[in-house]
Design an enzyme around this catalytic site. Sequence first.
Site, mmCIF file in Angstrom:
data_model
loop_
_atom_site.group_PDB
_atom_site.id
_atom_site.type_symbol
_atom_site.label_atom_id
_atom_site.label_comp_id
_atom_site.label_asym_id
_atom_site.label_seq_id
_atom_site.Cartn_x
_atom_site.Cartn_y
_atom_site.Cartn_z
ATOM 1 C CD GLU A 1 -2.865 1.224 0.202
ATOM 2 O OE1 GLU A 1 -3.677 0.314 0.047
ATOM 3 O OE2 GLU A 1 -2.834 2.227 -0.541
ATOM 4 N N GLY B 1 2.253 7.289 -0.689
ATOM 5 C CA GLY B 1 2.751 7.379 0.700
ATOM 6 C C GLY B 1 1.700 6.924 1.702
ATOM 7 C CB ILE C 1 -2.997 8.453 -0.073
ATOM 8 C CG1 ILE C 1 -2.402 9.846 0.009
ATOM 9 C CG2 ILE C 1 -4.450 8.505 -0.531
ATOM 10 C CD1 ILE C 1 -2.336 10.565 -1.334
ATOM 11 N N GLY D 1 13.184 14.112 3.806
ATOM 12 C CA GLY D 1 13.036 12.655 3.626
ATOM 13 C C GLY D 1 12.032 12.277 2.545
ATOM 14 C CD GLU E 1 12.144 7.126 -4.375
ATOM 15 O OE1 GLU E 1 12.610 5.992 -4.319
ATOM 16 O OE2 GLU E 1 11.176 7.482 -3.681
ATOM 17 C CG ASP F 1 8.791 7.987 -7.181
ATOM 18 O OD1 ASP F 1 9.148 6.946 -6.602
ATOM 19 O OD2 ASP F 1 7.835 8.682 -6.809
ATOM 20 C CE LYS G 1 5.512 7.007 -5.618
ATOM 21 N NZ LYS G 1 5.842 8.373 -5.198
HETATM 22 P P1 NDP Z 1 16.431 5.535 2.635
HETATM 23 O O1 NDP Z 1 17.547 5.685 1.667
HETATM 24 O O2 NDP Z 1 16.207 6.573 3.653
HETATM 25 O O3 NDP Z 1 16.548 4.131 3.396
HETATM 26 C C1 NDP Z 1 16.981 2.958 2.822
HETATM 27 C C2 NDP Z 1 17.817 2.228 3.862
HETATM 28 O O4 NDP Z 1 18.128 0.926 3.377
HETATM 29 C C3 NDP Z 1 19.145 2.936 4.150
HETATM 30 O O5 NDP Z 1 19.300 3.057 5.536
HETATM 31 C C4 NDP Z 1 20.179 1.988 3.552
HETATM 32 O O6 NDP Z 1 21.378 1.946 4.259
HETATM 33 C C5 NDP Z 1 19.476 0.672 3.701
HETATM 34 N N1 NDP Z 1 20.025 -0.345 2.793
HETATM 35 C C6 NDP Z 1 20.364 -0.228 1.497
HETATM 36 N N2 NDP Z 1 20.817 -1.403 1.012
HETATM 37 C C7 NDP Z 1 20.754 -2.280 2.034
HETATM 38 C C8 NDP Z 1 21.093 -3.629 2.176
HETATM 39 N N3 NDP Z 1 21.572 -4.335 1.153
HETATM 40 N N4 NDP Z 1 20.912 -4.226 3.359
HETATM 41 C C9 NDP Z 1 20.425 -3.540 4.421
HETATM 42 N N5 NDP Z 1 20.088 -2.220 4.360
HETATM 43 C C10 NDP Z 1 20.253 -1.617 3.180
HETATM 44 O O7 NDP Z 1 15.118 5.320 1.755
HETATM 45 P P2 NDP Z 1 13.623 5.563 2.182
HETATM 46 O O8 NDP Z 1 13.380 5.056 3.533
HETATM 47 O O9 NDP Z 1 13.250 6.948 1.838
HETATM 48 O O10 NDP Z 1 12.880 4.627 1.101
HETATM 49 C C11 NDP Z 1 12.815 3.236 1.261
HETATM 50 C C12 NDP Z 1 11.825 2.683 0.246
HETATM 51 O O11 NDP Z 1 10.557 3.273 0.473
HETATM 52 C C13 NDP Z 1 12.170 2.994 -1.209
HETATM 53 O O12 NDP Z 1 11.738 1.943 -2.004
HETATM 54 C C14 NDP Z 1 11.337 4.245 -1.501
HETATM 55 O O13 NDP Z 1 11.039 4.389 -2.861
HETATM 56 C C15 NDP Z 1 10.092 3.937 -0.696
HETATM 57 N N6 NDP Z 1 9.288 5.056 -0.317
HETATM 58 C C16 NDP Z 1 9.850 6.138 0.311
HETATM 59 C C17 NDP Z 1 9.076 7.186 0.748
HETATM 60 C C18 NDP Z 1 9.626 8.377 1.428
HETATM 61 O O14 NDP Z 1 8.869 9.317 1.690
HETATM 62 N N7 NDP Z 1 10.918 8.415 1.734
HETATM 63 C C19 NDP Z 1 7.631 7.168 0.527
HETATM 64 C C20 NDP Z 1 7.124 5.978 -0.136
HETATM 65 C C21 NDP Z 1 7.938 4.985 -0.531
HETATM 66 P P3 NDP Z 1 22.494 3.110 4.191
HETATM 67 O O15 NDP Z 1 22.033 4.100 5.191
HETATM 68 O O16 NDP Z 1 23.715 2.419 4.545
HETATM 69 O O17 NDP Z 1 22.467 3.645 2.785
HETATM 70 N N1 HSE Z 2 10.241 10.058 -3.584
HETATM 71 C C1 HSE Z 2 8.858 9.754 -3.483
HETATM 72 C C2 HSE Z 2 8.043 11.010 -3.633
HETATM 73 C C3 HSE Z 2 8.576 9.103 -2.163
HETATM 74 O O1 HSE Z 2 8.612 12.094 -3.494
HETATM 75 O O2 HSE Z 2 6.843 10.926 -3.897
HETATM 76 C C4 HSE Z 2 7.154 8.618 -2.042
HETATM 77 O O3 HSE Z 2 6.929 7.525 -2.861
#
Ligand code: NDP
Ligand code: HSE
Length: 401
Positions: free
Chosen positions: A123, A128, A130, A181, A184, A195, A199
């Site tokens: 979801e 995000g 929603i 935050g 991407e 992105d 979606k």
């Molecule tokens: P981040 O880059 O903040 O977090 C990803 C984390 O995964 C980092 O801490 C990274 O570590 C870690 N990581 C990467 N590779 C590995 C691995 N092989 N093993 C273990 N840990 C690993 O990303 P987000 O949290 O922003 O996004 C995560 C997912 O969620 C993505 O698919 C994104 O598209 C999706 N998403 C994000 C949203 C947002 O608002 N941010 C909203 C909706 C979806 P390190 O710190 O070492 O790089």
């Molecule tokens: N990078 C994405 C955005 C995160 O800005 O919409 C949410 O999927």
Amino acid sequence: MAEIAVMGLGTVGTGVVKIISDNAGIISKKLGEPLQVRTILVRRFRDGPYRHLCTDDFSKIENDPAIRVVVETIGGVDAAYEYTRRCLEAGKHVVTANKQLIAERGCELLELARKKNIKYLFEASVGGGIPILHPMLECLAANRIDEVYGILNGTTNYILTRMVRTGAFFSDALREAQRRGYAEADPTADVDGIDAGRKICVLGDLAFGHQIDPESVPMEGISKLSLRDVKIANRAGYRIKLLGRALRLGPENGFESGSRTAYVAPHLIPESMPIANVEDVFNAIVVRGNAVGEVMFYGRGAGEMPTASACVSDVMECLSSWGEAPLWSPDVSGFENPLKLRCRHYFRIEGSLTDAAMAFGQVEVLSEDGETAFLTEPVTGLDAKKRAEKLNVLSCLRVLS
Ligand code: NDP
Ligand code: HSE
């Protein structure tokens, strides 16, 4: 006690751990048992409140029978795909926010989950916080979905809003979106429409029941968008927004029955339409069903807690008996070029109204200020391109109507 693992402790992963702790009472009451994070997979160890739960050894999750659900918030395809597949093979439910993985490999992973009789839920991957995928599949189940479109990227909507409202520079607005935050790991995916493209593929897969191959979807972002066009559009009663659109096509609009299309591009939207006024990190997704008409879903499209809200709700669904498993067919045939769709087009040209009229016949002039900005009558994208061949085109955008 239900125990889970989180893979990837970044923005979303941290939000997941926080919600499970902050809302422990509510969650436990609804689940009928407490929910606890048992293990967190990281790639680099950092000090912090969850340090004692962290490991960099995936096998500690894969081989731990106590872990019933795994939340994948690593992002990308490589490690995320490998770990997700192995968690599903090990009989663990998986929840993700990773739209790239769902758009590219979702069909295969969902089939694996179906075979194993477990859930793979996503979801948070669109919009995000929603609720959109569950409502579209469940609450609108009585409809044939004919179209889905929306503002699907929080980062670009945030950047556009900052630039228009406060005159911020593109680079400063992007930096702020990253700091919050929203962006991407590689923000070109946001800025270039990739992105939003992933979606719209996920939405189209679910809405039409067939895989939409991200490779065949034209994706255009906001990097070429000029502030001059934004200002001309605003003066004429339009807003410019980056939209993803997926449409079911058929004989009624000149296509083969069962065909469909999808694309991402900036559009002019009349300011009277609610979606034109969706600003900052907010997203809005419009679903058009043949019985319900248009329904719009609105909320925060990115950020730590909104996204984690959707992930944790999916975790709770895995641990209960709510909901139907989503699935779609891998058959990608029947995808049409979106340039065959008819709509009004906005052009800004280095040239006169006469040049515009020679190419397009009747046009609506928005600005004549050395350059000419105008709206065409509805034409296909292919036709618009052909007619504009002899013009000196500075900008060309679709108009939503
Ligand atoms: P981040 O880059 O903040 O977090 C990803 C984390 O995964 C980092 O801490 C990274 O570590 C870690 N990581 C990467 N590779 C590995 C691995 N092989 N093993 C273990 N840990 C690993 O990303 P987000 O949290 O922003 O996004 C995560 C997912 O969620 C993505 O698919 C994104 O598209 C999706 N998403 C994000 C949203 C947002 O608002 N941010 C909203 C909706 C979806 P390190 O710190 O070492 O790089
Ligand atoms: N990078 C994405 C955005 C995160 O800005 O919409 C949410 O999927």
